[in-house]
Design an enzyme around this catalytic site. Sequence first.
Site, PDB file in Angstrom:
ATOM      1  N   HIS A   1     -44.264 -76.655  22.352  1.00  0.00           N
ATOM      2  CA  HIS A   1     -44.512 -76.968  23.764  1.00  0.00           C
ATOM      3  C   HIS A   1     -45.992 -76.793  24.072  1.00  0.00           C
ATOM      4  CE1 HIS A   1     -44.973 -72.760  25.050  1.00  0.00           C
ATOM      5  NE2 HIS A   1     -43.879 -72.471  24.355  1.00  0.00           N
TER       6      HIS A   1
ATOM      7  N   CYS B   1     -43.007 -69.178  19.928  1.00  0.00           N
ATOM      8  CA  CYS B   1     -43.035 -70.640  19.936  1.00  0.00           C
ATOM      9  C   CYS B   1     -44.319 -71.175  19.314  1.00  0.00           C
ATOM     10  CB  CYS B   1     -42.896 -71.153  21.356  1.00  0.00           C
ATOM     11  SG  CYS B   1     -41.245 -70.909  22.056  1.00  0.00           S
TER      12      CYS B   1
END
Length: 354
Positions: free
Chosen positions: A112, A140
């Site tokens: 992301h 992430c």
Amino acid sequence: MKRILSLFLALCAVPLLCAGVRTTWASAPMASSGKPYYIMVNRAQSTVTVYELDEEGYYTVPVKAMVCSTGRKGHATPTGTFTIGGRWTWLHMIDDSYGQYATQIKGNILFHSVCYTEKDPSTLMTEEYNGLGAPASLGCVRLQTADAKWIYDNVARGTKVTIYDGDDPGPLGKPDKLVEHIPEEAANGWDPTDPREDNPWHALLSGQGEGSPPPEPLPPAQAVSYALMAQALYTLSGEGGPVGDAQAVDWATGHRLLDGVAGQDFDPFAPITRQELVSMLYRYETEYLGRHIQPTGSLSRFSDGAGVHTAARDAMRWAVGAGLIQGTSDNTLRPGDYASWAHLDTILRRYGQL
């Protein structure tokens, strides 16, 4: 080993955690999974490389590299091979931040963008953008917005992703960020790579070709001048103590470092372009140090490679082949853009490791 001058070092939180299997990546070719791409994430080098199939049905053809941030200490991104799942244009994190163009790798581990304070592309956490390229997340894989969007738009559900640690960033190297460092005075709440038409970075980063005036403010804050580059190379040479700008320029001129750069109306305090900066360093290597260099880098893999000035082509090919410049996230060299302090520092640090 060259003695390097360190210049002008300037340097989302996502509470998504997941345990993972630790493994070591083997460099054998990956057979087709029926998907167009295979993604490799090198945690140790903060680099994502996307591969496509060769004629024999293996993922051996590198097509895109991205700078990234994986998990920081205590929040390591899991290693192993995973399968792309769902995706979200915006994803609300449990700390009330937002990730843009989120694509699931495994459970709560995602690709992301750097995080935003609101579901609004003008609320970027600029300090987190500046941290891209080193471990920073809570597990992430953070990317520049354009790179996160590329994965969101192009990578199908079921695509394989291998996360590993390695000494080599990959065949395309580790790209630079579009803007290496956004200073506080230039922060406008936007990711410089966001493709939306109302992104103010588009205006700031345009019109910087040869002979064009720089935007105000010039990201990242100020351009390097010819005199400053001469000062850097004089210091690198170790010939003596500090000298003034005029003396540094005279020294550079005497050693032919400004040949092909300084024209009839040469202003030593004018901003230097990226290709001119590289040309001065190339001439330092070949003229001052007297080294024979056979440039090996290819400019054709960059979308604007043909825009490199003829006089700078050997220098730019040398810099690309040696890994001194690696292109931006949108696969460009931007040879006519003015060089920033951060750009100069990055090149000189890499040069010191040759």
